[in-house]
Scaffold this active site. Structure first.
Site, PDB file in Angstrom:
ATOM      1  N   SER A 103     -35.392  -9.713 -19.498  1.00 19.84           N
ATOM      2  CA  SER A 103     -34.452 -10.742 -19.034  1.00 19.84           C
ATOM      3  C   SER A 103     -33.139 -10.099 -18.590  1.00 19.84           C
ATOM      4  N   HIS A 148     -29.216 -31.070 -16.470  1.00 22.91           N
ATOM      5  CA  HIS A 148     -30.008 -30.763 -15.271  1.00 22.91           C
ATOM      6  C   HIS A 148     -30.674 -29.411 -15.417  1.00 22.91           C
ATOM      7  N   SER A 150     -34.829 -28.810 -15.095  1.00 20.67           N
ATOM      8  CA  SER A 150     -35.880 -28.752 -14.065  1.00 20.67           C
ATOM      9  C   SER A 150     -35.382 -29.303 -12.736  1.00 20.67           C
ATOM     10  N   CYS A 251     -33.364 -16.934  -5.042  1.00 16.57           N
ATOM     11  CA  CYS A 251     -33.159 -15.952  -6.123  1.00 16.57           C
ATOM     12  C   CYS A 251     -34.252 -16.125  -7.180  1.00 16.57           C
ATOM     13  N   GLU A 376     -36.981 -20.178 -15.685  1.00 20.71           N
ATOM     14  CA  GLU A 376     -37.398 -19.866 -14.304  1.00 20.71           C
ATOM     15  C   GLU A 376     -38.421 -20.887 -13.803  1.00 20.71           C
ATOM     16  N   THR A 378     -40.398 -24.503 -15.596  1.00 23.60           N
ATOM     17  CA  THR A 378     -41.345 -24.653 -16.717  1.00 23.60           C
ATOM     18  C   THR A 378     -42.784 -24.528 -16.180  1.00 23.60           C
ATOM     19  N   ASP A 380     -45.106 -26.630 -16.317  1.00 20.04           N
ATOM     20  CA  ASP A 380     -45.536 -27.834 -15.588  1.00 20.04           C
ATOM     21  C   ASP A 380     -44.847 -27.951 -14.227  1.00 20.04           C
TER      22      ASP A 380
HETATM   23  P1  TGC Z   1     -36.564 -29.356  -2.713  1.00 18.26           P
HETATM   24  O1  TGC Z   1     -36.142 -30.581  -1.981  1.00 18.26           O
HETATM   25  O2  TGC Z   1     -38.010 -29.019  -2.812  1.00 18.26           O
HETATM   26  O3  TGC Z   1     -35.819 -28.072  -2.124  1.00 18.26           O
HETATM   27  C1  TGC Z   1     -34.408 -28.068  -1.887  1.00 18.26           C
HETATM   28  C2  TGC Z   1     -34.132 -27.066  -0.794  1.00 18.26           C
HETATM   29  O4  TGC Z   1     -34.530 -25.754  -1.223  1.00 18.26           O
HETATM   30  C3  TGC Z   1     -35.581 -25.244  -0.398  1.00 18.26           C
HETATM   31  N1  TGC Z   1     -36.513 -24.571  -1.295  1.00 18.26           N
HETATM   32  C4  TGC Z   1     -36.594 -23.259  -1.400  1.00 18.26           C
HETATM   33  N2  TGC Z   1     -35.972 -22.280  -0.739  1.00 18.26           N
HETATM   34  C5  TGC Z   1     -36.257 -21.018  -1.093  1.00 18.26           C
HETATM   35  N3  TGC Z   1     -37.139 -20.700  -2.056  1.00 18.26           N
HETATM   36  C6  TGC Z   1     -37.788 -21.681  -2.755  1.00 18.26           C
HETATM   37  N4  TGC Z   1     -38.628 -21.370  -3.733  1.00 18.26           N
HETATM   38  C7  TGC Z   1     -37.529 -23.021  -2.439  1.00 18.26           C
HETATM   39  N5  TGC Z   1     -37.963 -24.208  -2.913  1.00 18.26           N
HETATM   40  C8  TGC Z   1     -37.333 -25.152  -2.199  1.00 18.26           C
HETATM   41  C9  TGC Z   1     -36.180 -26.453   0.293  1.00 18.26           C
HETATM   42  O5  TGC Z   1     -36.774 -26.120   1.517  1.00 18.26           O
HETATM   43  C10 TGC Z   1     -34.948 -27.320   0.472  1.00 18.26           C
HETATM   44  O6  TGC Z   1     -34.194 -26.801   1.548  1.00 18.26           O
HETATM   45  P2  TGC Z   1     -33.363 -27.785   2.503  1.00 18.26           P
HETATM   46  O7  TGC Z   1     -32.755 -26.868   3.505  1.00 18.26           O
HETATM   47  O8  TGC Z   1     -34.378 -28.740   3.061  1.00 18.26           O
HETATM   48  O9  TGC Z   1     -32.348 -28.459   1.627  1.00 18.26           O
HETATM   49  O10 TGC Z   1     -35.894 -29.404  -4.156  1.00 18.26           O
HETATM   50  P3  TGC Z   1     -36.124 -30.393  -5.329  1.00 18.26           P
HETATM   51  O11 TGC Z   1     -34.791 -30.877  -5.758  1.00 18.26           O
HETATM   52  O12 TGC Z   1     -37.188 -31.415  -4.989  1.00 18.26           O
HETATM   53  O13 TGC Z   1     -36.666 -29.439  -6.479  1.00 18.26           O
HETATM   54  C11 TGC Z   1     -37.821 -28.742  -6.381  1.00 18.26           C
HETATM   55  C12 TGC Z   1     -38.097 -27.996  -7.709  1.00 18.26           C
HETATM   56  C13 TGC Z   1     -38.300 -28.990  -8.857  1.00 18.26           C
HETATM   57  C14 TGC Z   1     -39.384 -27.232  -7.502  1.00 18.26           C
HETATM   58  C15 TGC Z   1     -36.966 -27.025  -8.020  1.00 18.26           C
HETATM   59  O14 TGC Z   1     -35.776 -27.649  -8.220  1.00 18.26           O
HETATM   60  C16 TGC Z   1     -37.277 -26.107  -9.191  1.00 18.26           C
HETATM   61  O15 TGC Z   1     -37.817 -25.043  -8.968  1.00 18.26           O
HETATM   62  N6  TGC Z   1     -36.905 -26.487 -10.455  1.00 18.26           N
HETATM   63  C17 TGC Z   1     -36.994 -25.573 -11.590  1.00 18.26           C
HETATM   64  C18 TGC Z   1     -35.609 -25.070 -11.946  1.00 18.26           C
HETATM   65  C19 TGC Z   1     -35.602 -23.646 -12.375  1.00 18.26           C
HETATM   66  O16 TGC Z   1     -36.536 -22.877 -12.167  1.00 18.26           O
HETATM   67  N7  TGC Z   1     -34.514 -23.227 -12.958  1.00 18.26           N
HETATM   68  C20 TGC Z   1     -34.353 -21.864 -13.346  1.00 18.26           C
HETATM   69  C21 TGC Z   1     -32.940 -21.573 -13.744  1.00 18.26           C
HETATM   70  S1  TGC Z   1     -32.569 -19.843 -13.797  1.00 18.26           S
HETATM   71  C22 TGC Z   1     -33.398 -19.266 -15.123  1.00 18.26           C
HETATM   72  O17 TGC Z   1     -34.138 -19.908 -15.770  1.00 18.26           O
HETATM   73  C23 TGC Z   1     -33.139 -17.851 -15.422  1.00 18.26           C
HETATM   74  S2  TGC Z   1     -33.945 -17.240 -16.826  1.00 18.26           S
HETATM   75  C24 TGC Z   1     -33.634 -15.613 -16.534  1.00 18.26           C
HETATM   76  C25 TGC Z   1     -34.127 -14.673 -17.516  1.00 18.26           C
HETATM   77  O18 TGC Z   1     -33.554 -14.617 -18.631  1.00 18.26           O
HETATM   78  O19 TGC Z   1     -35.048 -13.869 -17.158  1.00 18.26           O
HETATM   79  P1  FAD Z   2     -36.209 -30.192 -18.873  1.00 19.50           P
HETATM   80  O1  FAD Z   2     -36.019 -30.074 -17.413  1.00 19.50           O
HETATM   81  O2  FAD Z   2     -35.443 -31.244 -19.604  1.00 19.50           O
HETATM   82  O3  FAD Z   2     -37.757 -30.391 -19.154  1.00 19.50           O
HETATM   83  C1  FAD Z   2     -38.252 -30.862 -20.406  1.00 19.50           C
HETATM   84  C2  FAD Z   2     -39.760 -31.088 -20.246  1.00 19.50           C
HETATM   85  O4  FAD Z   2     -40.001 -32.080 -19.257  1.00 19.50           O
HETATM   86  C3  FAD Z   2     -40.506 -29.837 -19.784  1.00 19.50           C
HETATM   87  O5  FAD Z   2     -41.756 -29.780 -20.420  1.00 19.50           O
HETATM   88  C4  FAD Z   2     -40.699 -30.080 -18.299  1.00 19.50           C
HETATM   89  O6  FAD Z   2     -41.842 -29.389 -17.773  1.00 19.50           O
HETATM   90  C5  FAD Z   2     -40.869 -31.573 -18.267  1.00 19.50           C
HETATM   91  N1  FAD Z   2     -40.523 -32.129 -16.969  1.00 19.50           N
HETATM   92  C6  FAD Z   2     -39.308 -32.155 -16.362  1.00 19.50           C
HETATM   93  N2  FAD Z   2     -39.389 -32.720 -15.168  1.00 19.50           N
HETATM   94  C7  FAD Z   2     -40.685 -33.072 -14.989  1.00 19.50           C
HETATM   95  C8  FAD Z   2     -41.414 -33.683 -13.936  1.00 19.50           C
HETATM   96  N3  FAD Z   2     -40.816 -34.048 -12.781  1.00 19.50           N
HETATM   97  N4  FAD Z   2     -42.729 -33.896 -14.112  1.00 19.50           N
HETATM   98  C9  FAD Z   2     -43.352 -33.513 -15.243  1.00 19.50           C
HETATM   99  N5  FAD Z   2     -42.720 -32.922 -16.280  1.00 19.50           N
HETATM  100  C10 FAD Z   2     -41.405 -32.701 -16.141  1.00 19.50           C
HETATM  101  N6  FAD Z   2     -30.987 -21.121 -16.666  1.00 19.50           N
HETATM  102  C11 FAD Z   2     -30.112 -20.519 -15.820  1.00 19.50           C
HETATM  103  O7  FAD Z   2     -29.615 -21.134 -14.884  1.00 19.50           O
HETATM  104  N7  FAD Z   2     -29.771 -19.200 -15.992  1.00 19.50           N
HETATM  105  C12 FAD Z   2     -30.274 -18.446 -16.997  1.00 19.50           C
HETATM  106  O8  FAD Z   2     -29.955 -17.256 -17.102  1.00 19.50           O
HETATM  107  C13 FAD Z   2     -31.175 -19.059 -17.912  1.00 19.50           C
HETATM  108  N8  FAD Z   2     -31.636 -18.362 -18.982  1.00 19.50           N
HETATM  109  C14 FAD Z   2     -32.375 -18.994 -19.944  1.00 19.50           C
HETATM  110  C15 FAD Z   2     -32.677 -18.339 -21.137  1.00 19.50           C
HETATM  111  C16 FAD Z   2     -33.394 -18.986 -22.126  1.00 19.50           C
HETATM  112  C17 FAD Z   2     -33.687 -18.292 -23.416  1.00 19.50           C
HETATM  113  C18 FAD Z   2     -33.875 -20.297 -21.905  1.00 19.50           C
HETATM  114  C19 FAD Z   2     -34.708 -20.995 -22.947  1.00 19.50           C
HETATM  115  C20 FAD Z   2     -33.560 -20.970 -20.753  1.00 19.50           C
HETATM  116  C21 FAD Z   2     -32.783 -20.340 -19.761  1.00 19.50           C
HETATM  117  N9  FAD Z   2     -32.374 -21.018 -18.594  1.00 19.50           N
HETATM  118  C22 FAD Z   2     -31.520 -20.415 -17.711  1.00 19.50           C
HETATM  119  C23 FAD Z   2     -32.666 -22.447 -18.451  1.00 19.50           C
HETATM  120  C24 FAD Z   2     -34.089 -22.743 -17.955  1.00 19.50           C
HETATM  121  O9  FAD Z   2     -34.247 -22.421 -16.627  1.00 19.50           O
HETATM  122  C25 FAD Z   2     -34.360 -24.222 -18.230  1.00 19.50           C
HETATM  123  O10 FAD Z   2     -34.482 -24.362 -19.626  1.00 19.50           O
HETATM  124  C26 FAD Z   2     -35.602 -24.719 -17.528  1.00 19.50           C
HETATM  125  O11 FAD Z   2     -35.421 -24.747 -16.125  1.00 19.50           O
HETATM  126  C27 FAD Z   2     -36.028 -26.122 -18.016  1.00 19.50           C
HETATM  127  O12 FAD Z   2     -34.958 -26.991 -18.099  1.00 19.50           O
HETATM  128  P2  FAD Z   2     -34.705 -27.862 -19.451  1.00 19.50           P
HETATM  129  O13 FAD Z   2     -34.734 -26.907 -20.592  1.00 19.50           O
HETATM  130  O14 FAD Z   2     -33.482 -28.658 -19.212  1.00 19.50           O
HETATM  131  O15 FAD Z   2     -35.977 -28.774 -19.575  1.00 19.50           O
END
Ligand code: TGC
Ligand code: FAD
Length: 397
Positions: A103, A148, A150, A251, A376, A378, A380
């Site tokens: 990470s 916020h 997912s 990213c 990054e 979930t 699901d």
């Molecule tokens: P949606 O309407 O689909 O897309 C919005 C805009 O983004 C574009 N797009 C992308 N562009 C580049 N790469 C991708 N993978 C893209 N996916 C979508 C899309 O074309 C659109 O562009 P525009 O120009 O039309 O506006 O967005 P949505 O709101 O419906 O959401 C889609 C969804 C649910 C898949 C997305 O929001 C998502 O992936 N949610 C999960 C959130 C997530 O992964 N968070 C991670 C936070 S960081 C983290 O967890 C770091 S942990 C690090 C560690 O410790 O290792």
């Molecule tokens: P929620 O979005 O509240 O989801 C809860 C449950 O509901 C999940 O099971 C999910 O799959 C389900 N769910 C949500 N929406 C739907 C849907 N539409 N349909 C069906 N099921 C759904 N984030 C950063 O930005 N930067 C970081 O560096 C970072 N590091 C992290 C480090 C750790 C140790 C952890 C645990 C998390 C980190 N995160 C980071 C956050 C991480 O990306 C979020 O926890 C993740 O995206 C899920 O968001 P949430 O925890 O709010 O769960």
């Protein structure tokens, strides 16, 4: 057996389908250097760090020296100038040691250096990238908010143009590296709801990064919040080259790719430990490896690791060629994390009661992987990304 200080780490990686034949000499050299590094600098200490919930700040400079930060960033900015398969192999080796250590490295490379390289100005690249690559600076990435996760498009962190600076307000949560970071890449909305990225130095007035305590997972990685209370951000710290949610999602593609490789490293560690233990542990006057049910577990682990290795390698080729889709990355991230979690659980069972202790790595990997299956995107959410690709219909809302 979890290596202890002064002991030699005996890890051997499985390569049942001679996947090494698909790698170049450079890939093998990079992997071997990183494997040696992990055996020397991580595995002898990781159990202690996790038990104590300690983030080893000294690892940051060491990661910089070995080239774990930004392997694909061009050398002119301090990066490794390598391809995506080398990047994947580096993540695989680090996560073989520990997901929390991976990470630290993947946030720095994919979520901090990558956006500065892709969306930053030339001045920003020159100012930050070499210092991030060397480990002089540590970065974090703030997308997730308390309400916020997912659905990052609902974010409520905002910025206002104040003429000579921007004013940032809001909060991010669950941010890896946050309590130790020097800079944060922060995603926030303007008055019209458009998302922009900023480089925010953590010593800026009004900006705090409180640590998140009581984690059972990723205990050697520091996690925290980012709180912005009227933070003045200089105009030149906005990432100028891309706005919209697509910027942070790009990213995430890069980081999810690293996780696809990394988690198979954790799976390999569990498999390697289980194979050794099964050969040594005697029950009913025989090594438990001689029982069919144990052989079934080992055979299935090796099969799943081999399938994931091939998937990752092909994904790496597509990353190198620039033909990969986000859905292909989602499939690999999802498959690898699930594979690794299943293998950690099965390997834990092969170790019997010993498997619950820190003498072996499985429980630590298993607990870490419970975060990796959530962050990054979930498990699901990745399934729904694939569902949308298959049907053309989004089922998120
Ligand atoms: P949606 O309407 O689909 O897309 C919005 C805009 O983004 C574009 N797009 C992308 N562009 C580049 N790469 C991708 N993978 C893209 N996916 C979508 C899309 O074309 C659109 O562009 P525009 O120009 O039309 O506006 O967005 P949505 O709101 O419906 O959401 C889609 C969804 C649910 C898949 C997305 O929001 C998502 O992936 N949610 C999960 C959130 C997530 O992964 N968070 C991670 C936070 S960081 C983290 O967890 C770091 S942990 C690090 C560690 O410790 O290792
Ligand atoms: P929620 O979005 O509240 O989801 C809860 C449950 O509901 C999940 O099971 C999910 O799959 C389900 N769910 C949500 N929406 C739907 C849907 N539409 N349909 C069906 N099921 C759904 N984030 C950063 O930005 N930067 C970081 O560096 C970072 N590091 C992290 C480090 C750790 C140790 C952890 C645990 C998390 C980190 N995160 C980071 C956050 C991480 O990306 C979020 O926890 C993740 O995206 C899920 O968001 P949430 O925890 O709010 O769960």
């Amino acid at each position: 057996m979890q290596t202890k200080k002064g002991q030699k780490d005996p890890f051997e990686s499985p390569d049942f389908y001679m996947i090494d034949d698909l790698l170049t000499e450079e890939h093998k050299l990079v992997r071997s250097a990183m494997r040696d590094f992990v055996k020397l600098e991580i595995t002898p200490f990781i159990e202690d760090w996790c038990q104590k919930n300690y983030f080893p700040t000294e690892i940051v400079k060491k990661f910089g020296e070995i080239g774990a930060f930004g392997p694909t960033i061009p050398t002119e900015y301090g990066g490794g100038g390598m391809d995506y398969i080398s990047y994947g192999l580096i993540m695989q080796e680090i996560e073989r040691g520990d997901s929390g250590m991976r990470s630290t490295a993947s946030v720095q490379g994919s979520l901090v250096m990558y956006p500065i390289y892709m969306f930053g100005s030339e001045e920003q690249k020159k100012k930050y990238l070499p210092r991030l690559a060397s480990g002089e600076l540590l970065g974090c990435f703030g997308l997730t908010e308390p309400d916020h996760g997912s659905n990052p498009s609902g974010m409520t962190t905002t910025f206002k143009d104040m003429g000579d600076h921007y004013l940032l307000n809001g909060a991010k949560m669950w941010i890896s590296n946050a309590p130790k970071a020097d800079i944060a890449i922060v995603w926030a909305k303007n008055e019209t709801g458009r998302v922009y990225g900023f480089i925010v130095e953590t010593d800026t007035e009004g900006f705090s990064t409180p640590e998140t305590h009581n984690k059972w997972s990723l205990r050697a990685s520091a996690t925290g919040e980012l709180v912005f209370d009227n933070v003045k951000v200089p105009k030149e710290n906005q990432l100028p080259e891309k706005s919209g949610l697509g910027a942070p999602l790009m990213c995430l593609d890069s980081a999810r790719y690293g996780i696809a490789w990394g988690t198979i490293g954790a799976a390999m560690d569990c498999y390697d430990s289980a194979r050794r233990y099964a050969l040594e542990r005697i029950q009913f006057d025989k090594p438990i490896a001689s029982f069919q049910l144990i052989q079934k577990k080992l055979a299935e682990m090796l099969t799943e690791i081999t399938k994931a290795q091939l998937l990752n390698w092909k994904l790496g080729k597509m990353m190198n060629e620039g033909t990969v889709t986000s859905a292909q990355i989602s499939m690999a991230k999802r498959n690898s994390v699930e594979t690794a979690l299943n293998i950690a659980r099965e390997a834990r069972q092969i170790h019997g009661a010993m498997g619950i202790t820190g003498e072996y790595p499985m429980m630590r990997h298993m607990m870490n992987l419970e975060s990796v299956i959530t962050y990054e995107g979930t498990h699901d959410i990745h399934l729904l990304i694939l569902g949308k690709e298959i049907t053309g219909i989004q089922a998120f809302y």
